[in-house]
Design an enzyme around this catalytic site. Sequence first.
Site, PDB file in Angstrom:
ATOM      1  N   ARG A  99      43.595 102.659  74.798  1.00  0.00           N
ATOM      2  CA  ARG A  99      43.077 101.312  74.854  1.00  0.00           C
ATOM      3  C   ARG A  99      43.400 100.639  76.172  1.00  0.00           C
ATOM      4  O   ARG A  99      43.019  99.500  76.384  1.00  0.00           O
ATOM      5  CB  ARG A  99      43.785 100.533  73.766  1.00  0.00           C
ATOM      6  CG  ARG A  99      42.888  99.822  72.843  1.00  0.00           C
ATOM      7  CD  ARG A  99      43.821  99.142  71.875  1.00  0.00           C
ATOM      8  NE  ARG A  99      43.084  98.239  71.079  1.00  0.00           N
ATOM      9  CZ  ARG A  99      42.601  98.541  69.882  1.00  0.00           C
ATOM     10  NH1 ARG A  99      42.782  99.716  69.364  1.00  0.00           N
ATOM     11  NH2 ARG A  99      41.945  97.635  69.224  1.00  0.00           N
ATOM     12  N   ARG A 138      34.245  91.673  56.968  1.00  0.00           N
ATOM     13  CA  ARG A 138      34.901  92.968  56.774  1.00  0.00           C
ATOM     14  C   ARG A 138      36.010  92.876  55.728  1.00  0.00           C
ATOM     15  O   ARG A 138      36.760  91.915  55.675  1.00  0.00           O
ATOM     16  CB  ARG A 138      35.526  93.463  58.079  1.00  0.00           C
ATOM     17  CG  ARG A 138      36.384  94.704  57.806  1.00  0.00           C
ATOM     18  CD  ARG A 138      36.739  95.451  59.021  1.00  0.00           C
ATOM     19  NE  ARG A 138      37.486  94.661  59.978  1.00  0.00           N
ATOM     20  CZ  ARG A 138      37.837  95.117  61.164  1.00  0.00           C
ATOM     21  NH1 ARG A 138      37.475  96.325  61.529  1.00  0.00           N
ATOM     22  NH2 ARG A 138      38.514  94.361  61.985  1.00  0.00           N
ATOM     23  N   ARG A 146      41.673  91.342  56.897  1.00  0.00           N
ATOM     24  CA  ARG A 146      42.785  91.558  57.826  1.00  0.00           C
ATOM     25  C   ARG A 146      43.231  90.247  58.474  1.00  0.00           C
ATOM     26  O   ARG A 146      42.408  89.401  58.792  1.00  0.00           O
ATOM     27  CB  ARG A 146      42.356  92.545  58.909  1.00  0.00           C
ATOM     28  CG  ARG A 146      42.614  93.981  58.520  1.00  0.00           C
ATOM     29  CD  ARG A 146      41.940  94.975  59.408  1.00  0.00           C
ATOM     30  NE  ARG A 146      42.080  94.702  60.842  1.00  0.00           N
ATOM     31  CZ  ARG A 146      41.639  95.536  61.779  1.00  0.00           C
ATOM     32  NH1 ARG A 146      41.056  96.669  61.440  1.00  0.00           N
ATOM     33  NH2 ARG A 146      41.775  95.233  63.053  1.00  0.00           N
ATOM     34  N   ARG A 150      40.778  88.959  70.703  1.00  0.00           N
ATOM     35  CA  ARG A 150      40.702  90.429  70.752  1.00  0.00           C
ATOM     36  C   ARG A 150      39.555  90.895  71.636  1.00  0.00           C
ATOM     37  O   ARG A 150      39.670  91.895  72.339  1.00  0.00           O
ATOM     38  CB  ARG A 150      40.546  91.002  69.332  1.00  0.00           C
ATOM     39  CG  ARG A 150      41.849  90.953  68.533  1.00  0.00           C
ATOM     40  CD  ARG A 150      41.615  91.077  67.044  1.00  0.00           C
ATOM     41  NE  ARG A 150      41.074  92.369  66.657  1.00  0.00           N
ATOM     42  CZ  ARG A 150      40.446  92.590  65.504  1.00  0.00           C
ATOM     43  NH1 ARG A 150      40.290  91.604  64.633  1.00  0.00           N
ATOM     44  NH2 ARG A 150      39.992  93.790  65.221  1.00  0.00           N
ATOM     45  N   LYS A 208      34.050 101.704  65.191  1.00  0.00           N
ATOM     46  CA  LYS A 208      34.795 102.925  65.536  1.00  0.00           C
ATOM     47  C   LYS A 208      35.358 103.593  64.286  1.00  0.00           C
ATOM     48  O   LYS A 208      35.217 104.787  64.084  1.00  0.00           O
ATOM     49  CB  LYS A 208      35.975 102.605  66.479  1.00  0.00           C
ATOM     50  CG  LYS A 208      35.594 101.976  67.781  1.00  0.00           C
ATOM     51  CD  LYS A 208      36.819 101.727  68.658  1.00  0.00           C
ATOM     52  CE  LYS A 208      37.811 100.722  68.067  1.00  0.00           C
ATOM     53  NZ  LYS A 208      37.278  99.350  67.945  1.00  0.00           N
TER      54      LYS A 208
HETATM   55  P1  AP5 Z   1      34.903  98.955  61.728  1.00  0.00           P
HETATM   56  O1  AP5 Z   1      34.439 100.361  61.591  1.00  0.00           O
HETATM   57  O2  AP5 Z   1      36.055  98.511  60.917  1.00  0.00           O
HETATM   58  O3  AP5 Z   1      35.121  98.620  63.273  1.00  0.00           O
HETATM   59  P2  AP5 Z   1      36.245  99.070  64.303  1.00  0.00           P
HETATM   60  O4  AP5 Z   1      35.556  99.351  65.582  1.00  0.00           O
HETATM   61  O5  AP5 Z   1      37.107 100.128  63.727  1.00  0.00           O
HETATM   62  O6  AP5 Z   1      37.001  97.686  64.441  1.00  0.00           O
HETATM   63  P3  AP5 Z   1      38.546  97.340  64.406  1.00  0.00           P
HETATM   64  O7  AP5 Z   1      38.644  95.870  64.195  1.00  0.00           O
HETATM   65  O8  AP5 Z   1      39.288  98.240  63.487  1.00  0.00           O
HETATM   66  O9  AP5 Z   1      38.923  97.672  65.837  1.00  0.00           O
HETATM   67  P4  AP5 Z   1      40.082  97.132  66.592  1.00  0.00           P
HETATM   68  O10 AP5 Z   1      39.932  97.990  67.766  1.00  0.00           O
HETATM   69  O11 AP5 Z   1      40.110  95.696  66.868  1.00  0.00           O
HETATM   70  O12 AP5 Z   1      41.297  97.307  65.584  1.00  0.00           O
HETATM   71  P5  AP5 Z   1      42.408  98.431  65.423  1.00  0.00           P
HETATM   72  O13 AP5 Z   1      42.694  98.600  64.000  1.00  0.00           O
HETATM   73  O14 AP5 Z   1      42.071  99.608  66.253  1.00  0.00           O
HETATM   74  O15 AP5 Z   1      33.645  98.012  61.469  1.00  0.00           O
HETATM   75  C1  AP5 Z   1      33.767  96.599  61.518  1.00  0.00           C
HETATM   76  C2  AP5 Z   1      32.944  95.947  60.391  1.00  0.00           C
HETATM   77  O16 AP5 Z   1      31.564  96.166  60.631  1.00  0.00           O
HETATM   78  C3  AP5 Z   1      33.221  96.539  59.010  1.00  0.00           C
HETATM   79  O17 AP5 Z   1      33.103  95.519  58.052  1.00  0.00           O
HETATM   80  C4  AP5 Z   1      32.122  97.572  58.835  1.00  0.00           C
HETATM   81  O18 AP5 Z   1      31.848  97.800  57.470  1.00  0.00           O
HETATM   82  C5  AP5 Z   1      30.964  96.921  59.567  1.00  0.00           C
HETATM   83  N1  AP5 Z   1      30.079  97.890  60.216  1.00  0.00           N
HETATM   84  C6  AP5 Z   1      30.417  99.067  60.817  1.00  0.00           C
HETATM   85  N2  AP5 Z   1      29.345  99.681  61.336  1.00  0.00           N
HETATM   86  C7  AP5 Z   1      28.288  98.870  61.064  1.00  0.00           C
HETATM   87  C8  AP5 Z   1      26.892  98.927  61.357  1.00  0.00           C
HETATM   88  N3  AP5 Z   1      26.361  99.959  62.047  1.00  0.00           N
HETATM   89  N4  AP5 Z   1      26.115  97.901  60.952  1.00  0.00           N
HETATM   90  C9  AP5 Z   1      26.638  96.853  60.270  1.00  0.00           C
HETATM   91  N5  AP5 Z   1      27.936  96.718  59.955  1.00  0.00           N
HETATM   92  C10 AP5 Z   1      28.749  97.718  60.347  1.00  0.00           C
HETATM   93  O19 AP5 Z   1      43.646  97.697  66.114  1.00  0.00           O
HETATM   94  C11 AP5 Z   1      44.213  96.527  65.556  1.00  0.00           C
HETATM   95  C12 AP5 Z   1      45.311  96.025  66.473  1.00  0.00           C
HETATM   96  O20 AP5 Z   1      46.352  97.026  66.574  1.00  0.00           O
HETATM   97  C13 AP5 Z   1      44.887  95.762  67.908  1.00  0.00           C
HETATM   98  O21 AP5 Z   1      44.347  94.481  68.071  1.00  0.00           O
HETATM   99  C14 AP5 Z   1      46.227  95.949  68.645  1.00  0.00           C
HETATM  100  O22 AP5 Z   1      47.033  94.817  68.507  1.00  0.00           O
HETATM  101  C15 AP5 Z   1      46.875  97.081  67.875  1.00  0.00           C
HETATM  102  N6  AP5 Z   1      46.576  98.396  68.470  1.00  0.00           N
HETATM  103  C16 AP5 Z   1      45.894  99.419  67.886  1.00  0.00           C
HETATM  104  N7  AP5 Z   1      45.799 100.476  68.706  1.00  0.00           N
HETATM  105  C17 AP5 Z   1      46.448 100.118  69.853  1.00  0.00           C
HETATM  106  C18 AP5 Z   1      46.683 100.777  71.084  1.00  0.00           C
HETATM  107  N8  AP5 Z   1      46.228 102.025  71.312  1.00  0.00           N
HETATM  108  N9  AP5 Z   1      47.367 100.109  72.046  1.00  0.00           N
HETATM  109  C19 AP5 Z   1      47.822  98.857  71.821  1.00  0.00           C
HETATM  110  N10 AP5 Z   1      47.639  98.187  70.684  1.00  0.00           N
HETATM  111  C20 AP5 Z   1      46.945  98.798  69.696  1.00  0.00           C
HETATM  112 MG    MG Z   2      39.136 100.203  63.097  1.00  0.00          MG
END
Ligand code: AP5
Ligand code: MG
Length: 214
Positions: A88, A127, A160, A171, A13
């Site tokens: 979410r 990552r 992270r 997760r 994402k």
């Molecule tokens: P990346 O682009 O980083 O993936 P992502 O989908 O952004 O994954 P996240 O881990 O950031 O999502 P998340 O939803 O768990 O975390 P968030 O920060 O939102 O890609 C992942 C890896 O793959 C990277 O190394 C990248 O280089 C690689 N990659 C990408 N595309 C690729 C491809 N096509 N092929 C190969 N490799 C590839 O949230 C973190 C925490 O915050 C949550 O767990 C929760 O506790 C809290 N939080 C955040 N938002 C909310 C909310 N709205 N409500 C409640 N809690 C929340």
């Molecule tokens: Mg992310």
Amino acid sequence: MKIIMLGAPGAGKGTQAKQIADKYTIPHISTGDIFRANIKEGTELGKKAKSYMDAGGLVPDELVVDLVIDRIGKDDCKNGFVLDGFPRTIPQAEALTDALNKIDQKMDFAIDVDVPDANIIDRMGGRRACVGCGATYHVITIPPKKEGVCDRCGENLILRDDDKPETVKKRLDVYHEQTQPLIDYYKKEGILKTVDGTQDMEKVFADITAILGA
Ligand code: AP5
Ligand code: MG
Ligand code: ZN
């Protein structure tokens, strides 16, 4: 253009949202990045969010909703924005719909970046995330030019806290239980689009721009 990125943790994402934001010159709003910045700064919000995040759970809706509604009301969001990691939960989605309804607006696209759990586990361990700008890399598939240093802003890259294998599993469980139902929610709203997130990142982006239009 108002866009929501849906998808499991690690689906890509953030990687795609950044490119969308650059191409269409709209802000990239990542709730995860906002929380991580608050943790780094040691704010009250950061202190509250950290325990939930480290455990792989969700931060409570009441700490997230107002923050995002506020953010999308800012001037730079007038031409649209890309939401990454929000909504979410169904209550978050409903709060977003209501807030936009009040100003006679609606989201344009909800893009589900679809990646099976097995691929996710492999991605997360490799990552590395930038503490400065939130850019993400992967030690094997998308390495930075200089190890441990961000190409975009020169800050340090870190693993992270929530990318440990046990936490990733938690997760994913939370995702299936609380976030996946949003796929149906946005299907019913008529704005859901699905892309195959297992392809390489350039191909995923090409599929997304084909949906969004030039
Ligand atoms: P990346 O682009 O980083 O993936 P992502 O989908 O952004 O994954 P996240 O881990 O950031 O999502 P998340 O939803 O768990 O975390 P968030 O920060 O939102 O890609 C992942 C890896 O793959 C990277 O190394 C990248 O280089 C690689 N990659 C990408 N595309 C690729 C491809 N096509 N092929 C190969 N490799 C590839 O949230 C973190 C925490 O915050 C949550 O767990 C929760 O506790 C809290 N939080 C955040 N938002 C909310 C909310 N709205 N409500 C409640 N809690 C929340
Ligand atoms: Mg992310
Ligand atoms: Zn950076």
